[in-house]
Enzyme design. Structure first.
Site, PDB file in Angstrom:
ATOM      1  N   LYS A   1       0.819  -0.773  -0.333  1.00 48.22           N
ATOM      2  CA  LYS A   1       0.117  -0.257  -0.188  1.00 48.22           C
ATOM      3  C   LYS A   1       0.194   1.391   0.090  1.00 48.22           C
ATOM      4  CE  LYS A   1      -3.733  -2.979   1.900  1.00 48.22           C
ATOM      5  NZ  LYS A   1      -4.386  -3.325   3.573  1.00 48.22           N
TER       6      LYS A   1
ATOM      7  N   ASP B   1     -11.115   2.592   4.152  1.00 53.14           N
ATOM      8  CA  ASP B   1     -11.272   1.241   3.670  1.00 53.14           C
ATOM      9  C   ASP B   1     -12.829   1.287   3.894  1.00 53.14           C
ATOM     10  OD1 ASP B   1      -9.297  -1.176   3.844  1.00 53.14           O
ATOM     11  OD2 ASP B   1      -9.637  -0.030   5.945  1.00 53.14           O
TER      12      ASP B   1
ATOM     13  N   GLN C   1      -4.593  -1.524   9.761  1.00 50.99           N
ATOM     14  CA  GLN C   1      -4.530  -2.988   9.416  1.00 50.99           C
ATOM     15  C   GLN C   1      -4.902  -4.249   9.872  1.00 50.99           C
ATOM     16  OE1 GLN C   1      -3.572  -3.867   5.739  1.00 50.99           O
ATOM     17  NE2 GLN C   1      -3.842  -5.796   5.758  1.00 50.99           N
TER      18      GLN C   1
HETATM   19  N1  GUN Z   1      -7.041  -6.793   6.322  1.00 44.63           N
HETATM   20  C1  GUN Z   1      -7.160  -7.613   4.796  1.00 44.63           C
HETATM   21  N2  GUN Z   1      -7.643  -6.849   4.227  1.00 44.63           N
HETATM   22  C2  GUN Z   1      -7.663  -5.432   4.295  1.00 44.63           C
HETATM   23  C3  GUN Z   1      -7.730  -5.055   4.308  1.00 44.63           C
HETATM   24  O1  GUN Z   1      -8.606  -4.047   3.275  1.00 44.63           O
HETATM   25  N3  GUN Z   1      -8.672  -3.180   4.727  1.00 44.63           N
HETATM   26  C4  GUN Z   1      -7.128  -3.378   6.140  1.00 44.63           C
HETATM   27  N4  GUN Z   1      -7.498  -2.445   6.432  1.00 44.63           N
HETATM   28  N5  GUN Z   1      -6.861  -4.640   6.683  1.00 44.63           N
HETATM   29  C5  GUN Z   1      -6.879  -5.575   5.908  1.00 44.63           C
END
Ligand code: GUN
Length: 284
Positions: free
Chosen positions: A53, A120, A97
């Site tokens: 990211k 998100d 995350q």
């Molecule tokens: N863990 C797995 N997929 C995601 C996601 O799309 N966002 C976040 N914040 N954590 C994740």
């Protein structure tokens, strides 16, 4: 293989180019989009995702802040961090995350992210807005799935769509987004009876189960569009999807590979949400 592969990498590159163009426009107006990514602990998969990211941000001209807290961080420490980012006007998007260590209340942390910075799309306000079709940040994985389906030229309206999995992050929102596009939607899960028959009736099949090779060829309708959200790491270290790709590709018209399918698209959609958050903040 009869099916056409849906190239997630190429589609993601196009989405990121669009995000970069919008980021450049905002910068020219004096606003640099900024995403804060918070990671608690040392989970290797989460570390890989977070690095990805941050690197996407750099590619798109989006500023990023990477905040690392130790595995031993308390809920209060994490909430303090999220609240500081929430109050910082230079930060437009906040992503914590997941998964968090089990002793931390995930719900409380997500609710501490203001809806306007929740890129998100996980906060209850954004989930509610999505459900009633109001403007909101759409969760990145399901929004990416919709783009991938549409990239095939398949019209979703009136089609029978089956989603396997009912998580808050993927299954439920994927079903809602397909419904918003006028599909006839069925959600299947671990208690579903006649799973094979239901899946085999799907014009659009979205697999978000978390079990490698779960979707076998007999669950795929000839000519279907198959979207594989699974990312399962085998004992050999290789990534495998939820779909038995080779067998399903003999029947489907379109299918996403793993890796190189939904994963890159999810990350690209996050970039789009982040520039959108910056644009909304700039509008005031
Ligand atoms: N863990 C797995 N997929 C995601 C996601 O799309 N966002 C976040 N914040 N954590 C994740």
């Amino acid at each position: 293989m009869k099916a056409n592969k849906i190239d997630g990498k190429a589609l993601a590159a196009a989405v990121k180019a669009e995000a970069a163009r919008q980021a450049a426009e905002l910068k020219a107006r004096g606003v640099t989009p900024c995403l804060a990514v918070v990671l608690v602990g040392e989970d290797p998969a989460s570390q890989v995702y977070v690095r990805g990211k941050i690197s996407d941000c750099a590619q798109c001209g989006i500023e990023s802040r990477s905040i690392r807290l130790p595995e031993t961080a308390t809920q209060a420490e994490l909430l303090d961090q999220v609240r500081a980012l929430a109050a910082d006007p230079a930060v437009h998007g906040i992503l914590v995350q997941l998964p968090l260590p089990p002793r931390i209340d995930e719900k409380a942390v997500i609710e501490a992210i203001p809806p306007e910075k929740d890129v998100d799309g996980f906060s209850p306000v954004n989930v509610g807005r999505m459900q009633i079709g109001e403007p909101c940040y759409l969760p990145c994985t399901p929004a990416g799935c919709i783009r991938m389906i549409e990239s095939t030229g398949t019209s979703i309206a009136g089609k029978r769509a089956v989603v396997i999995g009912r998580s808050n992050i993927v299954g439920k929102p994927a079903a809602l987004l397909l419904l918003a596009k006028d599909a006839t939607v069925t959600i299947c899960h671990s208690r579903t009876q006649n799973l094979k028959e239901i899946c085999a009736s799907a014009d659009i099949l979205v697999a978000a189960v978390g079990k490698p090779g779960f979707v076998t060829a007999d669950m795929v309708k000839p000519g279907a569009v198959v979207i594989d959200v699974g990312i399962n790491r085998g004992a050999d270290g290789k990534l495998r999807g939820d779909v038995d790709f080779d067998a399903a590709a003999e029947k489907a018209a379109w299918i996403t590979p793993v890796p190189g399918g939904v994963g890159p698209m999810t990350r690209a959609m996050l970039m789009l949400n982040t520039v959108e958050a910056a644009r909304r903040a700039a509008r005031g």
